[in-house]
Design an enzyme around this catalytic site. Structure first.
Site, PDB file in Angstrom:
ATOM      1  N   ASP A  18       0.781  -0.880  -0.293  1.00  0.00           N
ATOM      2  CA  ASP A  18      -0.057  -0.002   0.284  1.00  0.00           C
ATOM      3  C   ASP A  18       1.231   1.450   0.447  1.00  0.00           C
ATOM      4  OD1 ASP A  18      -2.907   1.595   0.014  1.00  0.00           O
ATOM      5  OD2 ASP A  18      -2.549   1.685   2.226  1.00  0.00           O
ATOM      6  N   GLU A  97      -7.344   5.023  -8.676  1.00  0.00           N
ATOM      7  CA  GLU A  97      -8.166   5.289  -7.514  1.00  0.00           C
ATOM      8  C   GLU A  97      -9.169   6.443  -8.569  1.00  0.00           C
ATOM      9  OE1 GLU A  97     -10.084   6.711  -2.850  1.00  0.00           O
ATOM     10  OE2 GLU A  97      -8.139   5.217  -3.939  1.00  0.00           O
ATOM     11  N   LYS A 133     -10.316   1.874  -8.733  1.00  0.00           N
ATOM     12  CA  LYS A 133     -10.792   1.865  -6.975  1.00  0.00           C
ATOM     13  C   LYS A 133     -11.838   3.214  -7.129  1.00  0.00           C
ATOM     14  CE  LYS A 133      -8.074   2.333  -3.191  1.00  0.00           C
ATOM     15  NZ  LYS A 133      -6.944   2.581  -2.746  1.00  0.00           N
ATOM     16  N   THR A 158     -13.135   0.397  -2.343  1.00  0.00           N
ATOM     17  CA  THR A 158     -12.353   1.091  -1.551  1.00  0.00           C
ATOM     18  C   THR A 158     -13.450   1.388   0.592  1.00  0.00           C
ATOM     19  OG1 THR A 158     -10.981   1.677  -1.069  1.00  0.00           O
ATOM     20  CG2 THR A 158     -12.170   2.622  -2.174  1.00  0.00           C
ATOM     21  N   PHE A 180     -11.476  -1.673   5.260  1.00  0.00           N
ATOM     22  CA  PHE A 180     -10.623  -1.080   6.274  1.00  0.00           C
ATOM     23  C   PHE A 180     -10.474  -1.887   7.715  1.00  0.00           C
ATOM     24  CE2 PHE A 180      -9.091   3.224   3.830  1.00  0.00           C
ATOM     25  CZ  PHE A 180      -9.812   2.687   2.423  1.00  0.00           C
TER      26      PHE A 180
END
Length: 324
Positions: A18, A97, A133, A158, A180
């Site tokens: 990440d 993203e 994303k 996400t 998350f």
């Protein structure tokens, strides 16, 4: 004895890095990498990435009727330049993203996603190596459904904090989700004024519940735990399909010799008593059930705002370069 990172991989978990800072990625031999506007913003301030900025700015100056369009074009190209460099290091996929401003705009999300895919294609990278994303809003989930089914574009949903989001994402046919962990822990620590061990961590419990639901009902969507605050959260999820981990925590695992036994086992889920739900054709029910979870509502709002703010900051940096 293998280090904790190697042990984690041996449980069947695919390790993902990440980070937008691809200079740090290679050491840990991840399969894939994930980026977001905050990570790209942090990396783009480092002098070693100036070359990527230059390429993006040059492209932006040539694409757009006015300054704002040129800045948008520059940002899109910068995301793709980072993705291109990362794909020279990882053998698998990179997640790029869509601007968080489009989190509540179904059509704009699709249009931006297809534009990013076209940009990758223009520099010789096929869509099979890209994950788009999108935030796990109703609109983001429906956009993913269209991108997957009509365009063959794989999506990573996400900013996921709840089971209703995860169920809708699986029904949408999303390739992968990013529930998350650490941000859920943050909320509970602040709300309950207490600390949690990894074994009782509410973020860990959330991913365990999603993993078990998917495996019980045979969904193929990959569960990729994300946003970790400590090594214990990661090792409690050993056996999860994928885990995306920041370089500092990858380093901790790399330097650790602690045992990492498998904790999540797909076949165990079939024996669990979990009620089946459906949301993908019932927006009102999705919104109601999601709204019942204060943590998820607050964290989704906060996450979208933070990613959008960091994209605006990054655009501010790029605007000066485009004008210059």
């Amino acid at each position: 004895m293998p280090n904790s990172l190697e042990q984690l991989k041996s449980t069947g978990t695919v390790v993902v890095c990440d980070s937008g800072d691809f200079a740090t990625i290679d050491k840990y031999k991840p399969q894939d990498a994930t980026t977001n506007p905050s990570l790209i913003l942090a990396a783009s301030k480092k002098p070693e990435y100036a070359k990527l900025m230059d390429v993006a700015v040059e492209y932006g100056k040539q694409h757009g009727k006015d300054l704002e369009e040129k800045v948008d074009s520059t940002l899109d190209r910068l995301l793709v330049e980072f993705g291109k460099e990362i794909l020279q290091i990882v053998p698998g996929k990179v997640s790029t993203e869509v601007d968080a401003r489009f989190s509540f705009d179904y059509q704009a999300s699709i249009d931006k996603a297809l534009h990013i895919i076209d940009l990758y294609k223009s520099i010789g990278i096929e869509k099979e190596r890209i994950l788009i994303k999108l935030a796990s809003t109703w609109e983001g989930i429906k956009a993913a459904q269209t991108l997957q089914s009509k365009h063959g574009v794989n999506c990573n949903l996400t900013l996921m904090f709840s089971l209703p989001q995860a169920i809708a994402a699986a029904e949408a046919g999303a390739y992968l989700i990013s529930p998350f962990v650490g941000r859920i822990l943050d909320w509970y620590k602040a709300a309950m004024k207490k600390d949690y061990s990894p074994q009782e961590d509410p973020g860990v419990s959330s991913v365990q519940a999603i993993f078990n639901y998917y495996k019980k009902y045979g969904y193929k969507t990959i569960v990729m735990g994300a946003s970790f605050r400590n090594k214990g959260e990661i090792t409690e999820l050993a056996g999860c399909d994928y885990l995306t981990i920041s370089p500092n925590l990858l380093e901790e695992l790399y330097n650790s010799q602690e045992d990492v036994p498998q904790k999540l086992i797909s076949s165990d889920a079939s024996r669990l008593d979990i009620p089946k739900k459906s949301y993908i054709n019932d927006e009102a029910l999705f919104r109601f059930d999601f709204n019942e979870e204060a943590m998820a509502v607050e964290k989704l709002r906060e996450g979208i705002s933070k990613f959008a703010a960091d994209a605006i900051t990054l655009k501010g940096i790029l605007r000066k370069k485009v004008e210059g």
